[in-house]
Design a protein around this motif. Structure first.
Motif, short mmCIF file in Angstrom:
data_model
loop_
_atom_site.label_atom_id
_atom_site.label_comp_id
_atom_site.label_asym_id
_atom_site.label_seq_id
_atom_site.Cartn_x
_atom_site.Cartn_y
_atom_site.Cartn_z
N CYS A 94 38.13 48.91 53.28
CA CYS A 94 37.60 48.14 52.15
C CYS A 94 37.78 46.63 52.31
N THR A 95 38.53 46.19 53.29
CA THR A 95 38.72 44.75 53.50
C THR A 95 38.09 44.30 54.81
N ARG A 96 38.63 44.73 55.93
CA ARG A 96 38.16 44.24 57.21
C ARG A 96 36.76 44.76 57.54
N ALA A 97 36.51 46.06 57.30
CA ALA A 97 35.19 46.61 57.63
C ALA A 97 34.10 46.01 56.76
N VAL A 98 34.37 45.87 55.47
CA VAL A 98 33.37 45.30 54.57
C VAL A 98 33.06 43.85 54.95
N SER A 99 34.11 43.07 55.28
CA SER A 99 33.87 41.67 55.64
C SER A 99 33.10 41.54 56.95
N VAL A 118 51.89 46.11 43.26
CA VAL A 118 51.36 45.02 42.43
C VAL A 118 50.41 44.16 43.25
N SER A 119 50.82 43.81 44.45
CA SER A 119 50.00 42.93 45.28
C SER A 119 48.68 43.59 45.68
N VAL A 120 48.74 44.86 46.12
CA VAL A 120 47.53 45.55 46.58
C VAL A 120 46.58 45.81 45.42
N VAL A 176 41.41 44.33 42.57
CA VAL A 176 40.67 43.83 41.41
C VAL A 176 39.89 42.56 41.76
N LEU A 177 40.55 41.63 42.45
CA LEU A 177 39.91 40.35 42.80
C LEU A 177 38.77 40.56 43.81
N ALA A 178 39.01 41.40 44.83
CA ALA A 178 37.97 41.62 45.85
C ALA A 178 36.75 42.29 45.25
N SER A 179 36.95 43.27 44.40
CA SER A 179 35.83 43.95 43.76
C SER A 179 35.07 43.01 42.83
N ALA A 180 35.81 42.20 42.07
CA ALA A 180 35.17 41.24 41.16
C ALA A 180 34.33 40.22 41.93
N GLY A 181 34.84 39.78 43.09
CA GLY A 181 34.10 38.81 43.89
C GLY A 181 32.78 39.36 44.39
N TYR A 202 17.71 48.56 47.90
CA TYR A 202 18.12 47.94 46.62
C TYR A 202 18.18 46.41 46.69
N SER A 203 17.78 45.81 47.79
CA SER A 203 17.88 44.37 48.04
C SER A 203 19.35 43.99 48.25
N TRP A 204 19.57 42.75 48.64
CA TRP A 204 20.94 42.34 48.94
C TRP A 204 21.80 42.29 47.68
N ARG A 205 21.19 42.09 46.53
CA ARG A 205 21.96 42.06 45.28
C ARG A 205 22.51 43.46 44.95
N GLY A 206 21.67 44.46 45.06
CA GLY A 206 22.13 45.81 44.80
C GLY A 206 23.17 46.28 45.81
N ALA A 207 23.00 45.87 47.08
CA ALA A 207 23.97 46.25 48.11
C ALA A 207 25.34 45.66 47.82
N LEU A 208 25.39 44.39 47.39
CA LEU A 208 26.67 43.77 47.05
C LEU A 208 27.30 44.44 45.84
N LEU A 209 26.49 44.84 44.88
CA LEU A 209 27.02 45.51 43.69
C LEU A 209 27.66 46.86 44.05
N ILE A 210 27.01 47.60 44.93
CA ILE A 210 27.56 48.89 45.35
C ILE A 210 28.83 48.70 46.17
N LEU A 211 28.86 47.69 47.04
CA LEU A 211 30.07 47.41 47.80
C LEU A 211 31.23 47.01 46.89
N GLY A 212 30.92 46.33 45.79
CA GLY A 212 31.96 45.98 44.83
C GLY A 212 32.63 47.22 44.24
N GLY A 213 31.81 48.25 43.93
CA GLY A 213 32.39 49.49 43.44
C GLY A 213 33.22 50.21 44.49
N LEU A 214 32.78 50.14 45.76
CA LEU A 214 33.55 50.76 46.84
C LEU A 214 34.89 50.09 47.02
N VAL A 215 34.91 48.77 47.00
CA VAL A 215 36.14 48.02 47.24
C VAL A 215 37.14 48.22 46.11
N ALA A 216 36.67 48.58 44.92
CA ALA A 216 37.58 48.83 43.80
C ALA A 216 38.57 49.96 44.08
#
Length: 479
Positions: A31-36, A86-88, A93-98, A171-185
């Motif tokens: 959810c961090t390195r692969a997504v980035s 706490v840290s993870v 939360v922050l990564a998904s929100a971004g 879904y265009s790049w907007r939809g792809a980012l939205l789905i990735l946000g749910g995955l990273v959560a």
């Protein structure tokens, strides 16, 4: 979930709940390195939508990597002061929100903040503490555990690269980012399962001696079990242990200088300098490989498949080198294995300008992905060998912090070279030479240290020889 025990372990358990830690660290890495790493697939869409040159696009990827590394010490501090959970969880939360906020972007500067800073900060708070937790649960099989845990970057890249491309098309790049946000959560779920572990070496020396004296007076000696980790006696005063552990960290908001004592060692200083060159060199191929392949006539789908090849071979490098480094013959030479893989990775990048078709780029992706996975799995192991397990959370925070500046300036510099020379040759040549310099620094430091130790030993022998001769002469006189 079993509660955290206040009775510290004499040594890591090398199994048990540690394998759950490995699985969770694997998922955090996905959810961090692969997504980035998959962000470069969005660059063509961003370039068409925002009408900006490629150098400006590269700042998005570099900002994510830089923020992830620069804020790594913050994750270590939160983990040390409160808990890894706490840290993870906060990082998730922050990564998904971004990512979710990035799907509403209307300008490139918005993406710099949402995708670059906010998502990068979340990855920093989640990645480094999760990685350090694996090192606390394993000793004999540490390299294998890290190889399995960090293979998430390769497996995730292999799976996500074509999936992200399909999501963009549907879904265009907007939809792809939205789905990735749910995955990273899902990082939040992984963080909840990271049970903290107390090790006796993390207590102060006075606490250890006092606890040992109490144990000796009560039972006379410690009981040793062959297959189970050694524990301090449950009869030891747990409140006393907590008090001594708190004394090691007197301030709840500021890090103690004792947590960063490893910074003064020559080995870590040289290792830190080498990481600057490594970070610059390794950041270029993952960012510019897809655009380079497209510029040579490779289709967008084939270019994305190259990233998938990098990912799947990265897994093999993670696991095989992790397993090999734990073998008795190679365990003492982990640092040399690290140097070899970094140097070979740089050598591969020197040849990429002459590879101008998909069949030729596939072998490059295989070799580069394998060696990249190998040295990435060895970075925490080598850091642990240099700094020590007790300092591993703080040391990893510093190690990833050092990656920050090169990750920030590396891709934009490579993009500037591409725009200036109208070719990718200079960008990849600088990348490869930078990684070779990194490996040479580490090996040179080892040779210098060995020569210095040899000279010191010879000097000590020379100084002791006159006193030994005088002793023999005096003995003969007495006889």
């Amino acid at each position: 979930m079993p509660r955290r025990s206040n009775v510290p372990l004499m040594e890591p358990p090398d199994g048990g709940w540690g394998w759950i830690i490995v699985i969770n660290c694997f998922l955090v890495t996905v959810c961090t390195r692969a997504v980035s790493r998959c962000f470069s697939i969005f660059f063509v869409e961003f370039q068409n939508y925002f009408a900006q040159d490629y150098a400006m696009m590269a700042w998005i990827h570099s900002t994510v990597d830089c923020t992830t590394m620069v804020f790594a010490p913050i994750g270590s501090i939160i983990s040390n002061r409160y808990s890894t959970r706490v840290s993870v969880i906060l990082g998730g939360v922050l990564a998904s929100a971004g990512l979710i906020l990035s799907s509403f972007a209307t300008c490139l500067e918005y993406l710099y903040l949402s995708l670059g800073v906010l998502t990068g900060c979340g990855c920093a708070l989640a990645y480094s503490p999760a990685i350090s937790t694996v090192g606390k649960y394993f000793c004999k099989r540490k390299a294998l555990a890290y190889g399995l845990a960090m293979s998430g970057g390769g497996i995730g890249t292999f799976v996500l690269a074509p999936v992200v491309q399909l999501l963009i098309e549907r879904y265009s790049w907007r939809g792809a980012l939205l789905i990735l946000g749910g995955l990273v959560a899902n990082i939040c779920v992984c963080g909840a399962l990271l049970r903290p572990l107390n090790l006796i070496e993390e207590l102060s020396s006075s606490a250890i001696s006092n606890i040992a004296s109490r144990k000796t007076s009560e039972e006379g000696s410690y009981k040793t079990q062959r297959d189970e980790p050694q524990l301090l006696s449950p009869s030891a005063d747990s409140s006393f242990i907590e008090k001594e552990s708190a004394n090691k960290q007197p301030c709840s908001c500021c890090p103690s200088y004792k947590e960063y004592a490893f910074l003064l060692t020559p080995d870590f200083l040289v290792f830190a300098v080498s990481l600057l060159f490594l970070a610059y060199g390794s950041s270029t191929p993952f960012v510019h490989l897809v655009p380079y392949a497209v510029s040579t006539g490779v289709s967008q789908q084939q270019a994305a498949f190259l990233v998938s090849i990098l990912g799947i071979v990265n897994i093999v490098g993670n696991i095989t080198f992790g397993w090999l480094s734990d073998r008795r013959l190679l365990k003492k030479y982990r640092k040399y294995c690290y140097v070899l893989t970094v140097g070979l990775d740089g050598l591969c990048s020197l040849f990429i300008p002459i590879l101008r078709s998909f069949p030729l780029l596939v072998p490059y992706a295989v070799l580069y992905g394998y060696f990249d996975g190998a040295y990435v799995a060895l970075i925490p192991v080598v850091t642990s060998d240099i700094a020590g397990t007790a300092f591993l959370p703080s040391a990893l925070g510093i190690v990833y912090f050092i990656h920050g500046i090169p990750y920030l300036i590396g891709p934009p510099i490579a993009g500037w070279l591409v725009d200036t020379t109208a070719s990718y040759t200079a960008a990849f040549l600088v990348s490869g030479l930078s990684m070779i310099v990194s490996s040479m620094l580490v090996i040179s430091a080892n040779l210098i240290r060995k020569c210095r130790n040899s000279v010191d030993l010879q000097t000590a022998i020379t100084e002791t020889e006159p006193s030994t001769a005088t002793f023999h002469t005096a003995t003969l006189d007495l006889i």
